[in-house]
Design an enzyme around this catalytic site. Sequence first.
Site, PDB file in Angstrom:
ATOM      1  N   LYS A 115       1.370  -2.292   9.149  1.00  0.00           N
ATOM      2  CA  LYS A 115       2.498  -1.355   9.135  1.00  0.00           C
ATOM      3  C   LYS A 115       3.714  -2.060   9.731  1.00  0.00           C
ATOM      4  O   LYS A 115       3.675  -2.514  10.872  1.00  0.00           O
ATOM      5  CB  LYS A 115       2.158  -0.097   9.932  1.00  0.00           C
ATOM      6  CG  LYS A 115       3.275   0.948   9.938  1.00  0.00           C
ATOM      7  CD  LYS A 115       2.844   2.216  10.670  1.00  0.00           C
ATOM      8  CE  LYS A 115       3.929   3.286  10.639  1.00  0.00           C
ATOM      9  NZ  LYS A 115       3.511   4.523  11.339  1.00  0.00           N
ATOM     10  N   GLU A 127       5.033   3.025   1.271  1.00  0.00           N
ATOM     11  CA  GLU A 127       6.398   2.793   1.724  1.00  0.00           C
ATOM     12  C   GLU A 127       7.021   4.113   2.133  1.00  0.00           C
ATOM     13  O   GLU A 127       6.904   5.110   1.429  1.00  0.00           O
ATOM     14  CB  GLU A 127       7.217   2.157   0.584  1.00  0.00           C
ATOM     15  CG  GLU A 127       8.632   1.793   0.959  1.00  0.00           C
ATOM     16  CD  GLU A 127       9.354   1.066  -0.169  1.00  0.00           C
ATOM     17  OE1 GLU A 127      10.593   1.214  -0.248  1.00  0.00           O
ATOM     18  OE2 GLU A 127       8.696   0.354  -0.954  1.00  0.00           O
ATOM     19  N   GLY A 128       7.642   4.127   3.315  1.00  0.00           N
ATOM     20  CA  GLY A 128       8.300   5.336   3.803  1.00  0.00           C
ATOM     21  C   GLY A 128       9.762   5.085   4.053  1.00  0.00           C
ATOM     22  O   GLY A 128      10.323   4.086   3.586  1.00  0.00           O
ATOM     23  N   GLY A 129      10.405   5.970   4.813  1.00  0.00           N
ATOM     24  CA  GLY A 129      11.828   5.833   5.075  1.00  0.00           C
ATOM     25  C   GLY A 129      12.175   4.576   5.846  1.00  0.00           C
ATOM     26  O   GLY A 129      13.066   3.813   5.462  1.00  0.00           O
ATOM     27  N   PHE A 130      11.456   4.341   6.949  1.00  0.00           N
ATOM     28  CA  PHE A 130      11.746   3.186   7.789  1.00  0.00           C
ATOM     29  C   PHE A 130      10.520   2.311   8.015  1.00  0.00           C
ATOM     30  O   PHE A 130      10.489   1.509   8.933  1.00  0.00           O
ATOM     31  CB  PHE A 130      12.301   3.636   9.147  1.00  0.00           C
ATOM     32  CG  PHE A 130      13.594   4.395   9.033  1.00  0.00           C
ATOM     33  CD1 PHE A 130      14.769   3.747   8.682  1.00  0.00           C
ATOM     34  CD2 PHE A 130      13.632   5.762   9.249  1.00  0.00           C
ATOM     35  CE1 PHE A 130      15.961   4.445   8.564  1.00  0.00           C
ATOM     36  CE2 PHE A 130      14.822   6.475   9.142  1.00  0.00           C
ATOM     37  CZ  PHE A 130      15.989   5.807   8.798  1.00  0.00           C
ATOM     38  N   LEU A 157       0.820  -1.211   0.000  1.00  0.00           N
ATOM     39  CA  LEU A 157       0.000   0.000   0.000  1.00  0.00           C
ATOM     40  C   LEU A 157       0.851   1.258   0.000  1.00  0.00           C
ATOM     41  O   LEU A 157       0.565   2.218  -0.695  1.00  0.00           O
ATOM     42  CB  LEU A 157      -0.935   0.017   1.218  1.00  0.00           C
ATOM     43  CG  LEU A 157      -2.083  -0.988   1.243  1.00  0.00           C
ATOM     44  CD1 LEU A 157      -2.819  -0.890   2.576  1.00  0.00           C
ATOM     45  CD2 LEU A 157      -3.051  -0.755   0.089  1.00  0.00           C
ATOM     46  N   ASP A 217       2.098  15.981  13.954  1.00  0.00           N
ATOM     47  CA  ASP A 217       2.239  15.855  12.498  1.00  0.00           C
ATOM     48  C   ASP A 217       0.864  15.706  11.829  1.00  0.00           C
ATOM     49  O   ASP A 217       0.641  14.806  11.017  1.00  0.00           O
ATOM     50  CB  ASP A 217       3.138  14.665  12.143  1.00  0.00           C
ATOM     51  CG  ASP A 217       3.718  14.768  10.725  1.00  0.00           C
ATOM     52  OD1 ASP A 217       3.777  15.901  10.190  1.00  0.00           O
ATOM     53  OD2 ASP A 217       4.104  13.726  10.165  1.00  0.00           O
TER      54      ASP A 217
END
Length: 305
Positions: A49, A28-31, A26, A148
Amino acid sequence: MGQTMCVCSRASITIDNKKYYFVQKLDEGGFSFVDLVEGVKDGHFYALKRILCHDREGRQEAQTEVEMHQMFNHPNVLSLVAHSFVDHGGKTEAWLLLPYMRKGSLWSVLEKLRDKGSSMPEKLILQIFRGICSGLKAIHDKGYAHRDIKPTNVLLDEDDRPVLMDFGSMNRARIEVKGSREAMTIQDWAAQRCTISYRAPELFNVESHCIIDERTDIWSLGCVLYCMMMLEGPYDLIFQKGDSVALAVQNPVSIPPSCRYSEGLQMLLSSIMVSNPQERPNINWVLDQVQDLQSRSPNTQTNMV
């Protein structure tokens, strides 16, 4: 939700003794990575996640995110279905099983409207914004701040109920800054964790002796409201052009003359986006204003452009 899919030769995972089949990626991020998975027994879809924990500090951050989820039981705050810490070749992954919302994020909905040359009806803006405020109130009432808030961190269900997500930046609402070293530490942390075009002015240049509180979220909330009205954040273009967002947020927010929404909604936006945090309202005041706008104009609509 709940439809049956072929599970022939599909990769599977087990969390809390329950088996889930991998469906597709679905996000994808940095970590971190987010996958769509299906419960073998219930046939429901979930978002998994996976957070890569590179060291002890990373694992502790993931554990804190789990605890933030477990602290809340509110319809506008994303719940945690299950979680697990898994070791892979000497490294740890945190697995957070979350509800899957097919409609996606508020940002994806706004993008579709923009692509069609449409706008969001004021009645719907107020409905969604009230839900966001309710979720944020639940967080603030517990003594925490999200830090955030942005359209990509708001999910919508099929009935346009907003749900706040991504608690990786959440921490105690009130932070007392004592000295320039502490100020720089918080400023650096904000630069890493708080999205620049939604970041409150006081986090760009943290004063040596001050108190940072949950009103950082109120500023971000105003940016989200602006984005729902204009289909882009107030500082998105400034950031994309490479200009200084830190400088731009020191000035009053500018509402384009072409804005077709009611004077009441525009006044609410201006009241929220106040550069000085001491003059910025709290979440209870914002929620009261939204409810008042809804009661005064229950059928308010804005023509689709």
